[in-house]
Design a protein around this motif. Structure first.
Motif, short mmCIF file in Angstrom:
data_model
loop_
_atom_site.label_atom_id
_atom_site.label_comp_id
_atom_site.label_asym_id
_atom_site.label_seq_id
_atom_site.Cartn_x
_atom_site.Cartn_y
_atom_site.Cartn_z
N ALA A 187 1.01 -1.20 -0.06
CA ALA A 187 -0.09 0.12 0.11
C ALA A 187 0.81 1.34 -0.05
O ALA A 187 2.04 1.07 0.31
N GLU A 321 -9.54 6.73 -1.65
CA GLU A 321 -9.23 5.18 -1.86
C GLU A 321 -7.61 4.79 -1.27
O GLU A 321 -7.31 3.88 -0.47
N ARG A 325 -5.99 3.08 2.04
CA ARG A 325 -4.95 2.05 1.63
C ARG A 325 -3.76 2.48 2.68
O ARG A 325 -3.19 1.65 3.28
N ARG A 329 -2.36 0.51 5.79
CA ARG A 329 -0.88 0.08 5.30
C ARG A 329 -0.57 -1.17 6.36
O ARG A 329 -0.18 -0.68 7.49
N LEU A 486 -8.81 -4.50 0.40
CA LEU A 486 -7.58 -3.34 0.29
C LEU A 486 -6.43 -3.71 -0.49
O LEU A 486 -5.77 -2.95 -1.20
N TYR A 487 -6.19 -5.07 -0.31
CA TYR A 487 -4.97 -5.74 -1.02
C TYR A 487 -5.18 -6.35 -2.22
O TYR A 487 -4.46 -6.97 -2.82
#
Lengths: 489, 489
Positions: A187, A321, A325, A329, A486-487
């Motif tokens: 991130a 967004e 992230r 992180r 998120l990832y």
């Protein structure tokens, strides 16, 4: 009613004196002149002596025998007072005062040792703290497990074995999630210079958004962020790093969770045994749900991104967004309080295993640093490079809080349960959070959890709020879903 | 030695708890959230209850009966502990706790009433304070004079009759001096805008010049400047008016006099009965000599003028002589704490007469404002225009400090004696002060007065330092000489 009335009047004074002790702790960590450290140790030892004498006053036994509760609140007060009485009676007055004195001095030495990266010079006083707390644990356990006895002081009713089993269930899914996230594209990181004065102003704005009542509290700077006090004097601290605004911001939201819990307890419970958070685990559930499930949600990050840009100008991460992230992180950092949600509980598991061994005598203090550093390398893949990145990072052990760490993960587990129930009740929560409106969630938490103070046992408190049993599953489901999204897992 | 050792160990804890009480007072006036006021009252009442129970503990009587002092310090401790024991035993525990609770609440209400100029709304709680202190005075006096009994709590050994006689001797010369000065050409007034941040920086510089040890103290802002704490945690407060830098500066030098006294007491007396200033009058002698005889001396004003110009740029008064006249400007102001040395003791005489009548029941609270305002017009030639310029100006009565005010003038009298002796011993004092070097005077005061703490009785303390009897003559001689020269009389 005479015995009950006398007992509750006596208890009220004890609670008031306990608040005074809390204020001395706040003072010590925020405003106390450094030359006052030894004197403060004597002051806290004297007050601890008073508190211990009151908590073991033989009249409590007589009053308890004669008191008849007629309400749920009275019954809960009698239960809590009896519990405190039973625990306190097992601890010699000399030991209680000595723990107060030594841990007060050790706190000042820890702050210095942490700045100077001087672990060796700090070990003698830490050794005294460990010895005193082992002695206390043994006295409380009366032949049982000393660590369990200390743990029970922070989370009534739970044992080290239960914690161990919980952690064993959680660990494989956390390790797998960590591995998947670490293998994914990293991130973005928020970088730049964020002036202290602006950080503090934004922090206060966010604290107010999360319901912190500054007419009954205040925000100061301290080495370690903490919340202190109950009822109408509930103070929090924060720390500022001009390169990392998220640290100040989210540690404050976290402490506002603790402080909001205290401020929102029913006013009629003030200065009674019901007038504080029921356990450290339930306390942590509030700070964690404020900080993570609400504060770090992608929805809230939309609003916060706009406030950040408004306050600081364009950020190194572009758009809400990317900001979300960056806020979430995942990285292998040294510091527990700065850890992301994926790593956080792994930090706790490390501390739990080490402190339990230390209290049981299975690990000696001279081997603690090596044990910490070996375990850290194995769990996090990085080598601890200095004491302040390792075992000097937290104030807990220096002030003798052995048995406290596992309640952090317990708090995460409770927060997972509460979050699932809260989401089910508030379908438009994300829309609200995206507008910076936390009030619906705060109201839910206040009425379901916070207002009740110590009325129920810790686990019952959560189960009463959610209507279901406590389990680690909602937390792990939430983490996998959130970080999966998120990832892009 | 067992009785002595046990007594002194017990006393040490009591002293530590008394320090905690002082810290609560500091907290209340500087950092406490305003919504915490009622809770703080309960906290202070609970702690007062503990202190009162300790001060009246029957074991003290036994220990005193069995204890043998072998040093002067031990004998002094036994004398002070016995005195405290005798006084405390006369006050019912309920009354002691109620006074702590009500005065804590009254303090918050006073600050609000002062801001709002609302005397009427404040009278009910002030009435409670008056009634409680009258009750205490009567209990202490056991048929004697209630006011004398309260006065003795601040200045052991002195009576209202002695104070009255002293004031009668002082008054004619003060009134004559005032009349002469008011008829002379007025001194220039320092005007302009003096930024708060610069005032605070200069104030800290001056505090250090006067020996204040900031590793064992701190400076904060509060409504009313005060000094608080003993031994190694001695804090002062100040207040800033951007139109009047001298107020902030000299109130700080004043409080540094109090704080320096506490900080300079022999370290081995810390947390013993000897470990604080011996009386309010002797305390005030230190604050007054720092503020007036040293800080407002024309010699010191030479140095201060240069520092002021350096910090603020050109001043409205030109040159050190004009600056010294501005610093010592005589004017009929409303506010005691801002009064010049000529008027100051007249303010005290007003308060002494009124509070003595109030405590004796010769004046009722409803008539107090009219009595104050009539007397003020008669003594100062001006009409009180608002409560904050009249009887709401000081915190003393709201927190129940009846009997305290006369110790201010007693302090001035003691300061006059000390100043005469100090000048005789330090012929080059003015040369030193003109360089901003106060160290010679500080050393004299430390070794002659401060280091001894409570070793001797108040009057003996001054006489030991000066080698002669206490008299008002040196003060009046000093005032006539100083203001005669400044005003060309």
């Amino acid at each position: 009613m005479r015995a009950l009335d006398d007992l509750l009047a006596f208890q009220r004074e004890t609670e008031a004196l306990a608040q005074v002790m809390g204020r001395l702790g706040w003072d010590q960590e925020t405003v106390m002149p450094r030359g006052a450290a030894v004197q403060r140790g004597d002051e806290m030892a004297a007050l601890e002596g008073v508190l211990h004498a009151r908590r073991t006053d033989p009249r409590i036994g007589d009053w308890l025998a004669g008191a008849q509760a007629t309400t749920q609140a009275e019954a809960a007060q009698l239960r809590l007072i009896a519990r405190s009485f039973e625990r306190a009676r097992k601890i010699p007055a000399r030991l209680a005062a000595e723990i107060a004195r030594v841990t007060s001095v050790a706190q000042g030495q820890w702050a210095q040792a942490r700045r100077a990266e001087d672990l060796t010079g700090f070990l003698p006083v830490l050794g005294q703290v460990v010895a005193l707390r082992r002695e206390e644990g043994a006295a409380l356990a009366e032949g049982g497990d000393a660590y369990d006895a200390l743990l029970d002081g922070y989370e009534p009713g739970i044992t080290g074995a239960e914690i161990g089993a919980l952690f064993d269930r959680m660990r494989p899914r956390l390790v797998a999630l960590r591995a998947a996230v670490m293998a994914a594209d990293p991130a973005p990181e928020l970088t730049g210079h964020f002036p202290k004065i602006t950080q503090l102003a934004l922090t206060e704005e966010i604290a107010r958004a999360f319901g912190y009542d500054l007419t009954r509290g205040r925000i100061d700077e301290a080495v370690h962020p903490f919340s202190s006090g109950s009822f109408n004097d509930v103070r929090i601290t924060t720390r500022v790093d001009e390169g990392d605004p998220l640290g100040c911001l989210y540690s404050t939201v976290h402490e506002v969770g603790h402080a909001g819990y205290e401020q929102n307890i029913d006013q009629s419970y003030g200065l009674t045994a019901l007038g504080q958070g029921v356990s450290m685990g339930v306390h942590e559930s509030q700070s964690r749900i404020y900080e993570n499930q609400l504060g770090r949600s992608p929805a809230f990050c939309q609003w916060l991104y706009a406030r950040m840009v408004d306050r600081f100008g364009p950020l190194s991460v572009d758009g809400p967004e990317a900001f979300a992230r960056a806020v979430n992180r995942v990285a292998s950092g040294f510091i527990r309080t700065e850890a992301d949600e994926v790593h956080y509980n792994l930090h706790i598991m490390l501390r739990f295993d080490l402190e339990r061994d230390l209290m049981r005598g299975d690990l000696v203090l001279d081997d603690l640093e090596a044990a910490w550093n070996d375990r850290f390398l194995s769990d996090f893949g990085v080598t601890v490079d200095r004491p302040s990145h390792g075992m000097l990072q937290d104030v807990h052990w220096p002030v003798g809080l052995f048995g406290y760490f596992p309640t952090y993960t317990l708090g995460n587990v409770y927060a997972g349960c509460l979050h699932a129930a809260l989401r089910a009740d508030l379908p438009s929560l994300d829309d609200d959070l995206a507008r910076g409106d936390v009030s619906g969630a705060l109201c839910w938490l206040k009425t379901r959890v916070q207002t009740h103070g110590g009325l129920r046992l810790p686990r019952e408190t959560i189960e009463h709020a959610t209507g279901g049993p406590v389990s680690e599953a909602p937390l792990l489901d939430y983490l996998e879903a959130k970080f999966g999204a998120l990832y892009g897992l």
